[in-house]
Design a protein around this motif. Structure first.
Motif, PDB file in Angstrom:
ATOM      1  N   ILE A   1     -37.593 -99.525  -9.017  1.00  0.00           N
ATOM      2  CA  ILE A   1     -37.089 -98.218  -9.398  1.00  0.00           C
ATOM      3  C   ILE A   1     -35.590 -98.163  -9.180  1.00  0.00           C
ATOM      4  CG2 ILE A   1     -37.139 -95.753  -8.857  1.00  0.00           C
ATOM      5  CD1 ILE A   1     -40.113 -96.082  -8.262  1.00  0.00           C
ATOM      6  N   ALA A   2     -35.150 -98.678  -8.034  1.00  0.00           N
ATOM      7  CA  ALA A   2     -33.720 -98.647  -7.738  1.00  0.00           C
ATOM      8  C   ALA A   2     -32.936 -99.428  -8.786  1.00  0.00           C
ATOM      9  CB  ALA A   2     -33.448 -99.195  -6.339  1.00  0.00           C
ATOM     10  N   ALA A   3     -33.481-100.586  -9.212  1.00  0.00           N
ATOM     11  CA  ALA A   3     -32.795-101.385 -10.222  1.00  0.00           C
ATOM     12  C   ALA A   3     -32.714-100.641 -11.541  1.00  0.00           C
ATOM     13  CB  ALA A   3     -33.511-102.729 -10.410  1.00  0.00           C
ATOM     14  N   ALA A   4     -33.824-100.025 -11.945  1.00  0.00           N
ATOM     15  CA  ALA A   4     -33.839 -99.288 -13.207  1.00  0.00           C
ATOM     16  C   ALA A   4     -32.896 -98.091 -13.156  1.00  0.00           C
ATOM     17  CB  ALA A   4     -35.251 -98.826 -13.522  1.00  0.00           C
ATOM     18  N   ARG A   5     -32.837 -97.445 -11.997  1.00  0.00           N
ATOM     19  CA  ARG A   5     -31.976 -96.278 -11.863  1.00  0.00           C
ATOM     20  C   ARG A   5     -30.513 -96.673 -12.038  1.00  0.00           C
ATOM     21  NH1 ARG A   5     -34.497 -93.780  -7.770  1.00  0.00           N
ATOM     22  NH2 ARG A   5     -33.442 -94.952  -6.147  1.00  0.00           N
ATOM     23  N   ARG A   6     -30.189 -97.907 -11.727  1.00  0.00           N
ATOM     24  CA  ARG A   6     -28.812 -98.373 -11.858  1.00  0.00           C
ATOM     25  C   ARG A   6     -28.591 -99.120 -13.177  1.00  0.00           C
ATOM     26  NH1 ARG A   6     -30.438 -98.501  -6.908  1.00  0.00           N
ATOM     27  NH2 ARG A   6     -29.227 -97.573  -5.264  1.00  0.00           N
ATOM     28  N   GLY A   7     -29.589 -99.082 -14.067  1.00  0.00           N
ATOM     29  CA  GLY A   7     -29.448 -99.720 -15.365  1.00  0.00           C
ATOM     30  C   GLY A   7     -29.624-101.225 -15.331  1.00  0.00           C
ATOM     31  N   LYS A   8     -30.204-101.751 -14.281  1.00  0.00           N
ATOM     32  CA  LYS A   8     -30.423-103.191 -14.170  1.00  0.00           C
ATOM     33  C   LYS A   8     -31.878-103.480 -14.492  1.00  0.00           C
ATOM     34  CE  LYS A   8     -26.800-103.818 -10.774  1.00  0.00           C
ATOM     35  NZ  LYS A   8     -26.417-104.328  -9.476  1.00  0.00           N
ATOM     36  N   SER A   9     -32.098-104.417 -15.384  1.00  0.00           N
ATOM     37  CA  SER A   9     -33.468-104.716 -15.781  1.00  0.00           C
ATOM     38  C   SER A   9     -34.088-105.817 -14.928  1.00  0.00           C
ATOM     39  CB  SER A   9     -33.513-105.138 -17.252  1.00  0.00           C
ATOM     40  OG  SER A   9     -32.715-106.289 -17.445  1.00  0.00           O
ATOM     41  N   ASP A  10     -33.277-106.552 -14.182  1.00  0.00           N
ATOM     42  CA  ASP A  10     -33.780-107.662 -13.393  1.00  0.00           C
ATOM     43  C   ASP A  10     -33.586-107.361 -11.913  1.00  0.00           C
ATOM     44  OD1 ASP A  10     -34.494-110.040 -12.266  1.00  0.00           O
ATOM     45  OD2 ASP A  10     -32.975-111.243 -13.277  1.00  0.00           O
ATOM     46  N   ALA A  11     -34.691-107.212 -11.193  1.00  0.00           N
ATOM     47  CA  ALA A  11     -34.597-106.890  -9.769  1.00  0.00           C
ATOM     48  C   ALA A  11     -33.828-107.966  -9.012  1.00  0.00           C
ATOM     49  CB  ALA A  11     -35.990-106.707  -9.172  1.00  0.00           C
ATOM     50  N   ALA A  12     -33.844-109.207  -9.516  1.00  0.00           N
ATOM     51  CA  ALA A  12     -33.114-110.282  -8.850  1.00  0.00           C
ATOM     52  C   ALA A  12     -31.610-110.048  -8.908  1.00  0.00           C
ATOM     53  CB  ALA A  12     -33.474-111.620  -9.482  1.00  0.00           C
ATOM     54  N   ALA A  13     -31.157-109.199  -9.825  1.00  0.00           N
ATOM     55  CA  ALA A  13     -29.732-108.916  -9.964  1.00  0.00           C
ATOM     56  C   ALA A  13     -29.239-107.915  -8.927  1.00  0.00           C
ATOM     57  CB  ALA A  13     -29.442-108.390 -11.373  1.00  0.00           C
ATOM     58  N   LEU A  14     -30.156-107.395  -8.120  1.00  0.00           N
ATOM     59  CA  LEU A  14     -29.763-106.442  -7.089  1.00  0.00           C
ATOM     60  C   LEU A  14     -28.939-107.128  -6.010  1.00  0.00           C
ATOM     61  CD1 LEU A  14     -33.061-104.435  -6.582  1.00  0.00           C
ATOM     62  CD2 LEU A  14     -30.974-103.628  -7.659  1.00  0.00           C
ATOM     63  N   THR A  15     -27.996-106.411  -5.458  1.00  0.00           N
ATOM     64  CA  THR A  15     -27.196-106.924  -4.360  1.00  0.00           C
ATOM     65  C   THR A  15     -27.371-106.008  -3.169  1.00  0.00           C
ATOM     66  OG1 THR A  15     -25.244-105.625  -4.910  1.00  0.00           O
ATOM     67  CG2 THR A  15     -25.484-107.776  -6.018  1.00  0.00           C
ATOM     68  N   LEU A  16     -26.794-106.385  -2.049  1.00  0.00           N
ATOM     69  CA  LEU A  16     -26.877-105.546  -0.861  1.00  0.00           C
ATOM     70  C   LEU A  16     -26.290-104.170  -1.139  1.00  0.00           C
ATOM     71  CD1 LEU A  16     -27.744-105.391   2.043  1.00  0.00           C
ATOM     72  CD2 LEU A  16     -25.520-106.307   2.719  1.00  0.00           C
ATOM     73  N   GLY A  17     -25.302-104.100  -2.016  1.00  0.00           N
ATOM     74  CA  GLY A  17     -24.705-102.820  -2.383  1.00  0.00           C
ATOM     75  C   GLY A  17     -25.663-101.913  -3.137  1.00  0.00           C
ATOM     76  N   ASP A  18     -26.769-102.468  -3.641  1.00  0.00           N
ATOM     77  CA  ASP A  18     -27.765-101.678  -4.361  1.00  0.00           C
ATOM     78  C   ASP A  18     -28.779-101.035  -3.432  1.00  0.00           C
ATOM     79  OD1 ASP A  18     -26.912-102.161  -7.049  1.00  0.00           O
ATOM     80  OD2 ASP A  18     -27.697-104.195  -6.844  1.00  0.00           O
ATOM     81  N   TYR A  19     -28.712-101.362  -2.154  1.00  0.00           N
ATOM     82  CA  TYR A  19     -29.650-100.787  -1.187  1.00  0.00           C
ATOM     83  C   TYR A  19     -29.515 -99.269  -1.181  1.00  0.00           C
ATOM     84  CZ  TYR A  19     -31.667 -99.427   3.279  1.00  0.00           C
ATOM     85  OH  TYR A  19     -32.395 -98.801   4.252  1.00  0.00           O
ATOM     86  N   GLU A  20     -30.611 -98.590  -1.265  1.00  0.00           N
ATOM     87  CA  GLU A  20     -30.637 -97.124  -1.329  1.00  0.00           C
ATOM     88  C   GLU A  20     -31.286 -96.605  -0.054  1.00  0.00           C
ATOM     89  OE1 GLU A  20     -29.801 -93.601  -3.071  1.00  0.00           O
ATOM     90  OE2 GLU A  20     -29.777 -95.295  -4.425  1.00  0.00           O
ATOM     91  N   PRO A  21     -30.501 -96.301   0.986  1.00  0.00           N
ATOM     92  CA  PRO A  21     -31.100 -95.911   2.266  1.00  0.00           C
ATOM     93  C   PRO A  21     -31.830 -94.577   2.231  1.00  0.00           C
ATOM     94  CG  PRO A  21     -28.745 -95.576   2.312  1.00  0.00           C
ATOM     95  CD  PRO A  21     -29.062 -96.280   1.020  1.00  0.00           C
ATOM     96  N   CYS A  22     -31.615 -93.789   1.210  1.00  0.00           N
ATOM     97  CA  CYS A  22     -32.225 -92.451   1.162  1.00  0.00           C
ATOM     98  C   CYS A  22     -33.309 -92.343   0.109  1.00  0.00           C
ATOM     99  CB  CYS A  22     -31.150 -91.396   0.928  1.00  0.00           C
ATOM    100  SG  CYS A  22     -29.900 -91.388   2.220  1.00  0.00           S
ATOM    101  N   GLU A  23     -33.905 -93.467  -0.315  1.00  0.00           N
ATOM    102  CA  GLU A  23     -34.931 -93.397  -1.354  1.00  0.00           C
ATOM    103  C   GLU A  23     -36.078 -92.499  -0.958  1.00  0.00           C
ATOM    104  OE1 GLU A  23     -36.123 -97.250  -2.724  1.00  0.00           O
ATOM    105  OE2 GLU A  23     -34.447 -97.333  -4.102  1.00  0.00           O
ATOM    106  N   ASP A  24     -36.424 -92.473   0.325  1.00  0.00           N
ATOM    107  CA  ASP A  24     -37.510 -91.602   0.767  1.00  0.00           C
ATOM    108  C   ASP A  24     -37.160 -90.139   0.556  1.00  0.00           C
ATOM    109  OD1 ASP A  24     -39.119 -93.731   1.464  1.00  0.00           O
ATOM    110  OD2 ASP A  24     -38.407 -93.768   3.525  1.00  0.00           O
ATOM    111  N   ASP A  25     -35.856 -89.820   0.534  1.00  0.00           N
ATOM    112  CA  ASP A  25     -35.444 -88.441   0.268  1.00  0.00           C
ATOM    113  C   ASP A  25     -35.868 -88.009  -1.136  1.00  0.00           C
ATOM    114  OD1 ASP A  25     -34.347 -88.372   2.784  1.00  0.00           O
ATOM    115  OD2 ASP A  25     -32.291 -88.676   2.091  1.00  0.00           O
ATOM    116  N   TYR A  26     -35.873 -88.961  -2.083  1.00  0.00           N
ATOM    117  CA  TYR A  26     -36.293 -88.635  -3.449  1.00  0.00           C
ATOM    118  C   TYR A  26     -37.765 -88.225  -3.465  1.00  0.00           C
ATOM    119  CZ  TYR A  26     -31.988 -91.071  -4.737  1.00  0.00           C
ATOM    120  OH  TYR A  26     -30.687 -91.473  -4.851  1.00  0.00           O
ATOM    121  N   VAL A  27     -38.594 -88.928  -2.685  1.00  0.00           N
ATOM    122  CA  VAL A  27     -40.013 -88.599  -2.624  1.00  0.00           C
ATOM    123  C   VAL A  27     -40.190 -87.216  -2.011  1.00  0.00           C
ATOM    124  CG1 VAL A  27     -42.247 -89.270  -1.657  1.00  0.00           C
ATOM    125  CG2 VAL A  27     -40.696 -91.022  -2.523  1.00  0.00           C
ATOM    126  N   SER A  28     -39.465 -86.936  -0.926  1.00  0.00           N
ATOM    127  CA  SER A  28     -39.562 -85.622  -0.290  1.00  0.00           C
ATOM    128  C   SER A  28     -39.149 -84.519  -1.253  1.00  0.00           C
ATOM    129  CB  SER A  28     -38.684 -85.561   0.966  1.00  0.00           C
ATOM    130  OG  SER A  28     -39.159 -86.441   1.940  1.00  0.00           O
TER     131      SER A  28
END
Length: 149
Positions: free
Chosen positions: A1-28
């Motif tokens: 989900i994080a990759a798609a949200r950033r327009g990246k189609s390949d999860a392997a293209a994620l970097t440490l900068g793509d880490y989303e520490p507040c993803e649980d906030d989206y669920v809440s």
């Protein structure tokens, strides 16, 4: 989900900068929306959060395994979907698969009974197998709390 949200189609293209520490906030935020609470028949006066001290579990209940309830639920002809993130380091897939296979002694379960399930654009989203009375699915790239991935 994080990759798609950033327009990246390949999860392997994620970097440490793509880490989303507040993803649980989206669920809440999602679970606290009026339309969602209405759809799941939740009391709108209760604010959902990931962690809460409002519920006090009896220690006997807390330590009671829930997997022993599944044969009774399945026998009652309820539709059952058991799912597991394939990156779950808390309840690993091998352990989950072992007890899933043992529900109702499903000795016919094998690797040949698995099939891929895909997203709308054809990406493999996980694998699924249908057994007597229930379905077991894995969710690719998800961890312990599958809905938050």
């Amino acid at each position: 989900i994080a990759a798609a949200r950033r327009g990246k189609s390949d999860a392997a293209a994620l970097t440490l900068g793509d880490y989303e520490p507040c993803e649980d906030d989206y669920v809440s935020a999602y679970l606290n929306r009026n339309d969602v609470q209405e759809a799941i028949h939740a009391k709108p006066s209760i604010k959902w959060s990931e962690c809460s001290d409002a519920i006090r579990y009896d220690q006997d209940d807390y330590n009671r395994p829930s997997h022993v309830l599944y044969p009774e639920i399945i026998a009652a002809k309820k539709k059952v979907l058991i799912f597991s993130g394939d990156d779950d380091s808390i309840c690993g897939g091998c352990g989950t698969q072992t007890w899933v296979w043992n529900i109702n002694n499903n000795t016919d379960a094998s690797a040949s009974s698995w099939s891929a399930w895909n997203t709308d654009d054809g990406q493999v989203a996980g694998f699924v197998t249908r057994l007597e009375g229930y379905t077991y699915a894995t969710v690719h790239g998800a961890g312990h709390e599958v809905p938050s991935y």
